[in-house]
Motif scaffolding. Structure first.
Motif, PDB file in Angstrom:
ATOM      1  N   LEU A   1       0.824  -1.202   0.000  1.00 21.91           N
ATOM      2  CA  LEU A   1       0.000   0.000   0.000  1.00 21.91           C
ATOM      3  C   LEU A   1       0.860   1.255   0.000  1.00 21.91           C
ATOM      4  N   ALA A   2       1.990   1.195   0.697  1.00 23.50           N
ATOM      5  CA  ALA A   2       2.891   2.357   0.713  1.00 23.50           C
ATOM      6  C   ALA A   2       3.385   2.637  -0.698  1.00 23.50           C
ATOM      7  N   ILE A   3       3.740   1.571  -1.414  1.00 22.12           N
ATOM      8  CA  ILE A   3       4.211   1.740  -2.786  1.00 22.12           C
ATOM      9  C   ILE A   3       3.081   2.269  -3.669  1.00 22.12           C
ATOM     10  N   SER A   4       1.892   1.675  -3.509  1.00 23.74           N
ATOM     11  CA  SER A   4       0.749   2.113  -4.314  1.00 23.74           C
ATOM     12  C   SER A   4       0.489   3.596  -4.122  1.00 23.74           C
ATOM     13  N   LYS A   5       0.512   4.020  -2.865  1.00 23.17           N
ATOM     14  CA  LYS A   5       0.240   5.424  -2.569  1.00 23.17           C
ATOM     15  C   LYS A   5       1.266   6.312  -3.250  1.00 23.17           C
ATOM     16  N   ALA A   6       2.541   5.947  -3.102  1.00 19.56           N
ATOM     17  CA  ALA A   6       3.601   6.756  -3.700  1.00 19.56           C
ATOM     18  C   ALA A   6       3.459   6.803  -5.221  1.00 19.56           C
ATOM     19  N   LEU A   7       3.134   5.663  -5.816  1.00 20.12           N
ATOM     20  CA  LEU A   7       3.004   5.612  -7.271  1.00 20.12           C
ATOM     21  C   LEU A   7       1.862   6.493  -7.757  1.00 20.12           C
ATOM     22  N   ILE A   8       0.697   6.338  -7.110  1.00 16.87           N
ATOM     23  CA  ILE A   8      -0.476   7.103  -7.549  1.00 16.87           C
ATOM     24  C   ILE A   8      -0.240   8.598  -7.358  1.00 16.87           C
ATOM     25  N   GLU A   9       0.371   8.953  -6.247  1.00 20.27           N
ATOM     26  CA  GLU A   9       0.612  10.374  -6.014  1.00 20.27           C
ATOM     27  C   GLU A   9       1.597  10.933  -7.024  1.00 20.27           C
TER      28      GLU A   9
END
Lengths: 943, 138
Positions: free
Chosen positions: A753-761
């Protein structure tokens, strides 16, 4: 047979200075090195050792110590050479017996440490001055201390400071400090009180004219001092140095140090003194700001005490109020123009203040606490004045307030004075922080550029260590700064500094960081980090540019090694895992023959965990790249339907294995989004596989895409246990796993989820989750739809049918030369979204036609085009429309190859894959015309 | 495509064995192996496989260099090549972008899905096409 002359020959030629005396200090012999050191022929038995010392007492002391102890170690002394120069010497000595005469002989070994002494004393001076300045509060006292300190540390006898008057007519002496006890200084002290500031004056006025430090040693060259022949001064003072006190490029004053004895002065010393001059300048600036501040405070008190108060007396029973004539005239009214009633006050008091005033009155009446209120009151001409009201009520025997009286004071000026005081306070803080910066970061390169003259007006001594060029060279020619910067970085640095000075980019107002490389003389590349920030004048234009810089080569090298390390580790871990995973896969897949169901169970466990290990390695690499900000993104158009279908497809097997159904529907009419397809798939895979993990067997995971204003939103809903509110907070943090969930589900790396958040942002979107404990969870992300961006562009182009006479008002026209349709579409969208017009050429031939017909204001150029190299077109265009000097932004997958373009000053280089912000920033920066205002464009198109 | 020949180039003996087994059992491929780029080139002198599976990190001549050598010979250019490598970080992938290959399969891979991955890449491949598709192993 031993030849006695042999050891003597050896001593004669020895590289160390040696001197021998008898027991009373008469010199017997000195070797060549000693004679060179002392610059004299030493005639045996005619000179004593004591005569060599600058003070004979010190010589006496040396002999005495040697006699008593039999040995002398590291004795510090100053020798005066035959040509009057002073050398700093360290002496070691011992006593030996001459076998022939039987007499005691003293041998002295001498080392000349003048050079290192000079360096040391410079460093000391710098340190001591900083110490004085940090503690000082008054200019004259501080300058006196500085004179004394400099004289003591650098072996001068008198220090003088002149202040240059406002009109630069005269230099008047502010301070003089005598360190030695001679009375030779009378003439100098008498002459130096008031010095006219003209070239014919010579010393010290020349310092003001040249703006630099100077050593006055050569009598022939400087033939005047205080308007008289120089010999009058130089005869008495063989050592004279003077340097300016500068506040920025204004010379505030001059300091001179003089000595009746010759003392060594090196060029480095002069440079150090110049930088001390700047330091003192900053100090003076700070103190003057402080004095101005105190003065403004004085005005503040005058405003309080000097005013003439108006009086009011209010009958609380009848509501009648007596307003004194002063009360009325304060507000510009005549005596008969205001009715003596409370309503008058109600009308005059500013409606925003009225309630507060009345509350305070009430509180006074209720609590008998003193009454004081500030308010705005309307004057006759409709302006408002700030009034401070004070008053006191009178209570009757029953404790009821019946009357209240007090004063009205006009505090408008006081308020203004307070405002000025705050401004001065700010100026003081500013100059102080600048001073600190200079004093504390003396090891960093620190420079100041004047925006007006586009010249370096100051650089700290550390500049010379990094750039290997003198600061004074830099002041003469700013190219000294740019020349060592390697070609690929030079134009960028130059543009950045210019952009900041011209204020062409609003977002640079706070300054920015730069990284660039400089090449040293021996072809070594050093990485430099620099922060540059502008100081604005009152009109908001850039007045000065401050820069600090330091060498980050080592940091860069470490970064490179770390990155290399991760690459290697990744590869080294993957290789054995590949074999493990493949072998387990083959066994589990039944390729190696039948196995028992128990063995199968264990093989599956092993295979599951090797899968988990692989994911963990991938995630850790992603996190590391995100943290190092190295994760590159492609920008392409993505169809949500395709994204959903292919992701769900790839997870189908996993879903079956878990016994969970995946359903999906598209409510977003398949509006395309902009993003990186692979990365979006990674995020969606993560969200769906989480949902699969948490949904119990037989349940459903629902995936949908919906419209959310300009965005397309992708939702993943599970039927899991839900998430408690206290866990929602850190859901997208590193290594988060929900402790409330049973162990068997805990199979992720906790990084997804941390990676997903960083990617989407990073892709310019949002991500989030909604859940209630026991009711499942929905994880979603949203990204702007391409269409909504296009709409914005389309709206703005509608107004483009402007009549001919409006041509001046047209926004910049961007020519976009790009053969890839999808990249062209995205860029066109971005450019029109910013408010510019855009025409696209798919090859060089089209671009040439468009350039000739439309005269673009800015060119975006791809390099690899079907009919040639884009850079050739750039060169052709710059030659053809030389007068327009059209700026170019090159988009290329290759490293910058600025050498191929003929006008590198017009070209920016962006590496693909590009960041949208970078494109927007550069477009705004380079296009000479303003973009159209999008909001106005919208209203016209809808009205 | 029954009994098509694949040349597997990998310096890791375990991997050669595992990939051979996978492709033989699951894909009806006939697998030939080479333990280095040089051995691969020698093999090609006398044989014509239908596909080359190429590792990247190999001593002496790595996969990229071997592909460049293969590409020098007109008659070899029509053989599809698929990279099978653990070097799949973005800066590494960028180096493959201009290679005349049919695609990249990342290591570690799932052996059960390997034949279908290869099949998919081959379907998209044309000898003149330069589009690189990357199949992700999971």
């Amino acid at each position: 047979m031993i030849d006695n002359s042999q050891p003597l020959d050896f001593l004669e030629n020895a590289p160390i200075a040696l001197l021998q005396t008898d027991s009373s200090g008469n010199i017997l012999r000195a070797n060549q090195a000693a004679r060179e050191l002392l610059q004299t022929k030493i005639v045996n038995n005619e000179q004593t050792l004591k005569q060599l010392f600058s003070s004979p007492e010190l010589g006496e002391e040396a002999l005495l110590q040697l006699k008593n102890a039999g040995i002398l170690k590291e004795f510090a002394a100053v020798f005066k050479t035959a040509d009057g120069k002073l050398r700093h010497i360290v002496i070691d000595a011992n006593i030996s017996l001459n076998k022939q005469t039987g007499a005691e002989e003293y041998s002295f070994f001498m080392r000349d440490i003048t050079a290192s002494w000079l360096k040391q004393s410079q460093a000391n001076a710098q340190f001591e001055i900083t110490k004085v300045l940090v503690g000082a509060t008054a200019i004259v006292d501080a300058l006196g201390q500085i004179c004394t300190t400099l004289c003591t540390l650098l072996s001068f006898e008198i220090g003088i400071v002149w202040r240059i008057d406002e009109r630069a007519n005269r230099m008047s002496r502010l301070v003089h400090k005598v360190v030695s006890e001679t009375d030779k200084h009378d003439y100098l002290i008498a002459r130096s009180v008031n010095v006219p500031l003209s070239l014919s004056t010579g010393f010290p006025a020349t310092i003001w004219f040249n703006g630099k430090g100077k050593v006055y040693t050569d009598i022939e060259q400087y033939d005047t001092c205080f308007s008289e022949p120089a010999s009058r001064i130089t005869k008495t003072y063989p050592a004279v140095v003077a340097f300016p006190i500068c506040i920025g490029n204004r010379i505030w004053g001059v300091i001179s140090l003089l000595s009746t004895r010759a003392t060594p002065i090196s060029n480095e010393l002069v440079t150090t003194l110049e930088s001390i001059g700047y330091q003192i300048g900053n100090f003076v600036d700070r103190i003057e700001a402080n004095e101005a501040y105190l003065k403004s405070q004085e005005r503040y008190y005058v405003a309080i005490t000097g005013s003439n108060d108006g009086i009011w007396d209010w009958d609380l029973v009848t509501n009648e109020v007596f307003y004194s004539p002063r009360y009325k005239s304060q507000l510009g009214f005549e005596e008969n123009e205001l009715a003596n009633h409370f309503d008058t006050f109600r009308l005059l008091c500013h409606p925003d203040d009225y309630q507060e005033v009345m509350d305070k009155v009430q509180r006074h009446i209720d609590t008998k606490q003193p009454y004081e209120a500030e308010m705005r009151c309307r004057t006759k001409n409709g302006d408002y004045k700030w009034i401070c009201a004070r008053g006191q009520a009178i209570w009757n025997a029953q404790g009821r307030a019946i009357r209240m009286a007090g004063s009205h004071r006009d505090i408008t000026e006081l308020k203004a004075a307070e405002k000025t005081r705050r401004e001065y306070e700010q100026r003081l803080l500013d100059s102080e922080s600048m001073f600190r910066q200079l004093a504390e970061n003396i090891r960093e390169v620190f420079w100041i550029i004047s925006a007006r003259t586009d010249e370096f007006i100051y650089a700290s001594p550390a500049f010379e260590e990094l750039w290997l060029e003198g600061c004074d060279q830099l002041y003469k020619n700013k190219e000294v700064f740019f020349n060592p910067i390697i070609e690929d970085d030079r134009v960028r640095v130059r543009k950045a500094l210019q952009g900041l000075m011209l204020g062409t980019d609003g977002q640079y107002g706070q300054g920015f960081d730069l990284e660039f490389r400089i090449e040293t003389e021996d072809k070594e590349i050093r990485w430099i980090w620099s922060r540059v920030f502008p100081v604005l004048d009152k009109s908001g234009a850039c007045d000065r540019l401050y820069g600090i810089a330091h060498d980050i080569t080592e940091k860069k090298e470490v970064e490179r090694r770390v990155s290399e390390f991760y690459s290697t580790v990744s590869h080294e871990l993957r290789t054995p895992l590949t074999s493990i995973r493949a072998a387990l896969g083959l066994i589990e897949g039944g390729m190696t023959g039948e196995i028992s169901s128990e063995t199968m169970e264990y093989v599956s466990i092993a295979r599951d965990n090797s899968d988990r290990l692989i994911r963990l390695i991938n995630d850790i690499l992603d996190i590391r790249r995100l943290e190092a900000n190295k994760l590159e993104m492609k920008i392409e158009t993505v169809a949500p339907s395709q994204l959903l279908e292919s992701t769900i497809d790839s997870l189908r097997a996993f879903a079956e294995e878990r016994g969970v159904t995946v359903s999906f529907n598209l409510e977003s009419q398949d509006r395309d989004i902009i993003g990186d397809r692979d990365r979006l798939m990674q995020v969606l895979t993560n969200l769906i596989s989480n949902a699969l993990k948490y949904t119990p067997r037989g349940g459903t995971v629902h995936v949908s895409s919906t419209n959310n204003g300009p965005n397309v939103k992708i939702n993943v809903t599970d039927q899991g246990p839900g998430i408690a509110e206290e866990h929602m907070q850190g859901l997208f943090g590193l290594f988060q796993q929900l402790s409330c969930v049973e162990n068997e589900f805990n199979t992720g790396s906790g990084l997804g989820l941390a990676i997903s958040k960083a990617l989407i942002e990073k892709l310019g979107g949002n991500i989030g989750a909604e859940s209630r404990l026991g009711e499942g969870a929905t994880f979603w992300f949203e990204l702007p739809a391409l269409e909504s961006i296009e709409e914005q562009g389309a709206n703005s182009t509608q107004t483009n049918c402007a009549p001919e006479e409006d041509r001046e008002e047209e926004p910049a026209l961007v020519l976009l030369m790009e053969d890839s349709d999808s990249i062209a579409l995205i860029l066109k969208t971005l450019i029109t979204r910013t408010g510019y017009d855009c025409v696209r050429a798919a090859n060089i031939a089209e671009a040439q036609t468009l350039a000739e017909n439309k005269r673009p204001d800015l060119l975006f150029a791809d390099i690899n085009l079907p009919d040639g190299n884009g850079l050739d077109f750039v060169n052709w265009m710059h030659e053809k429309f030389a007068a327009q000097s059209i700026p170019v932004i090159v988009l290329s997958g290759a490293e910058a190859n600025i050498g191929r373009v003929h006008h590198p000053e017009l070209v920016d280089w962006i590496k693909k894959p590009f960041e949208t912000e970078e494109i927007l920033r550069l477009t705004k920066l380079r296009a000479k015309k303003l973009p159209r205002r999008l909001d106005t464009a919208k209203t016209t198109s809808t009205s | 495509m029954k009994n098509s020949t694949v040349l597997l180039v990998d310096d890791n003996a375990d991997l050669r064995k595992l990939v051979s087994k996978t492709l033989t059992c699951l894909g009806n491929w006939q697998v030939e192996t080479a333990e280095s780029g040089l051995a691969a080139l020698q093999f090609l002198e006398n044989h014509r496989p239908d596909l080359i599976l190429m590792d990247v990190s190999m001593p002496q001549m790595d996969g990229v260099a071997t592909i460049n050598e293969i590409n020098k010979r007109q008659q070899w250019r029509s053989i599809p090549i698929i990279l099978i490598t653990a070097r799949v970080q973005i800066h590494e992938m960028n180096q493959y972008r201009h290679l005349p290959i049919a695609g990249v399969i990342s290591k570690p891979f799932d052996p059960m899905k390997l034949p279908s991955q290869i099949q998919r890449l081959l379907e998209q491949w044309s000898p003149t096409g330069e589009n690189l598709r990357v199949a992700i192993s999971d």
